[in-house]
Write an enzyme that holds these catalytic residues in place. Structure first.
Site, short mmCIF file in Angstrom:
data_model
loop_
_atom_site.label_atom_id
_atom_site.label_comp_id
_atom_site.label_asym_id
_atom_site.label_seq_id
_atom_site.Cartn_x
_atom_site.Cartn_y
_atom_site.Cartn_z
N ASP A 1 -21.23 -25.92 -13.91
CA ASP A 1 -22.66 -25.68 -13.75
C ASP A 1 -22.85 -24.94 -12.43
O ASP A 1 -22.24 -23.90 -12.22
CB ASP A 1 -23.43 -27.01 -13.82
CG ASP A 1 -24.89 -26.82 -14.21
OD1 ASP A 1 -25.64 -26.22 -13.43
OD2 ASP A 1 -25.28 -27.27 -15.30
N ASN B 1 -24.54 -19.65 -14.51
CA ASN B 1 -24.51 -20.67 -13.46
C ASN B 1 -23.50 -20.28 -12.39
O ASN B 1 -22.85 -19.24 -12.47
CB ASN B 1 -24.13 -22.04 -14.06
CG ASN B 1 -25.34 -22.86 -14.46
OD1 ASN B 1 -26.29 -23.01 -13.70
ND2 ASN B 1 -25.32 -23.40 -15.67
N GLU C 1 -32.04 -28.92 -10.56
CA GLU C 1 -31.29 -27.66 -10.35
C GLU C 1 -31.68 -27.04 -9.01
O GLU C 1 -32.61 -27.49 -8.34
CB GLU C 1 -31.60 -26.65 -11.47
CG GLU C 1 -30.79 -26.83 -12.75
CD GLU C 1 -29.33 -26.40 -12.61
OE1 GLU C 1 -28.91 -26.04 -11.49
OE2 GLU C 1 -28.62 -26.41 -13.62
#
Length: 291
Positions: free
Chosen positions: A191, A141, A13
């Site tokens: 995402d 996100n 991430e």
């Protein structure tokens, strides 16, 4: 998209291209690592789960962890200053997606450790103060900003929805968020995201193995495929910001799925696909720092 770095992350991430170092940083959230690749590969063990960062200057990053926002010295790999708590009194949550805004602040989302519905929120840290902007988010996100700073975007992955909200001259929300793209209607789950120089977005799609283009008016466009089903966070960087990077994850994949996609958890790139822009720096000086 092709492999950029083959170190496997359980939950990659927070991809961030550092404009002064010409180096890509990203996190393995559950693996408690900060990784980077520029001229060399770097790996820093972290004391707790961290998920997002902003660059302060050549030598320091703002890092969001499960309990706070802190300053990290890149060379030593140590935290030198705790800026504020981040739901530190709630052990059931952790940080997730975040990004510096064009006014020198930092937006960061929190979520339940097991993605419990509605347990997350989105905050802005600016000039030494943390403000809660939006609540009732399950998996925050896709935090990113229009190039002119007039709008912010964020998604709730659990609901498959991408929102936008107008910002005032200080970078604060000027109204309520409105639905921008209903990904769930297309069976897609947004995402992380990044905005490009033309105001379009590139959104990573969890479970779809792709980064998708979204126009400034919310139209879904081309898909850029990568050999990992869980695409997590894109970033633009490289010469002229024409390279698109994207992290990925192994989280939730069965042994059979990993056998079909052995590069899951790696970080990928695609050259000459977009004209991106440098990420703004986080303004630590607004927090009373004089270094």
């Amino acid at each position: 998209m092709n492999p950029f770095d083959d170190r496997i992350c359980a939950l990659g991430e927070g991809a961030l291209w550092h404009p002064e170092r010409q180096e890509l940083f990203w996190f393995d959230v559950t693996g408690r690592r900060l990784l980077s690749r520029g001229h060399d590969a770097r790996e820093i063990a972290l004391p707790e789960m961290c998920s997002a960062a902003a660059w302060i200057d050549r030598d320091r990053l703002l890092v969001a962890s499960e309990s706070c926002l802190s300053v990290l010295d890149i060379a030593s790999g140590t935290f030198t200053r705790r800026l504020c708590d981040l739901e530190a009194d709630n052990p059931a949550t952790r940080s997730n997606d975040g990004r510096a805004d064009p006014r020198g602040g930092f937006w960061i989302g929190t979520m339940g450790r097991n993605a419990e519905p509605g347990e997350g929120a989105i905050y802005r840290y600016h000039a030494g103060e943390l403000h809660r902007l939006f609540g009732n988010v399950s998996i925050p996100n896709a935090i990113c900003f229009a190039p002119d700073g007039s709008r912010a975007y964020f998604a709730d992955t659990e609901r498959g929805l991408l929102f936008r909200v107008s910002l005032d001259d200080g970078g604060w929300p000027a109204g309520e968020p409105e639905l921008f793209v209903d990904f769930a209607a297309a069976g897609l789950w947004p995402d992380g995201a990044v905005t490009l120089a033309d105001g379009s977005l590139r959104v990573a799609l969890w479970g779809e193995g792709a980064v998708v283009a979204v126009s400034p008016d919310g139209a879904i466009g081309a898909f850029h495929r990568l050999p990992a089903p869980h695409a997590t966070c894109p970033a633009s960087g490289g010469p002229g910001y024409r390279t698109l990077f994207c992290t990925s994850a192994t989280q939730g994949l069965s042994p059979a799925a990993l056998g079909h996609a052995p590069l899951s958890g790696a970080t990928f790139f695609l050259e000459d696909i977009c004209e991106g822009k440098p990420e703004p720096a986080f303004r630590l000086d607004l927090c009373g720092d004089t270094e």
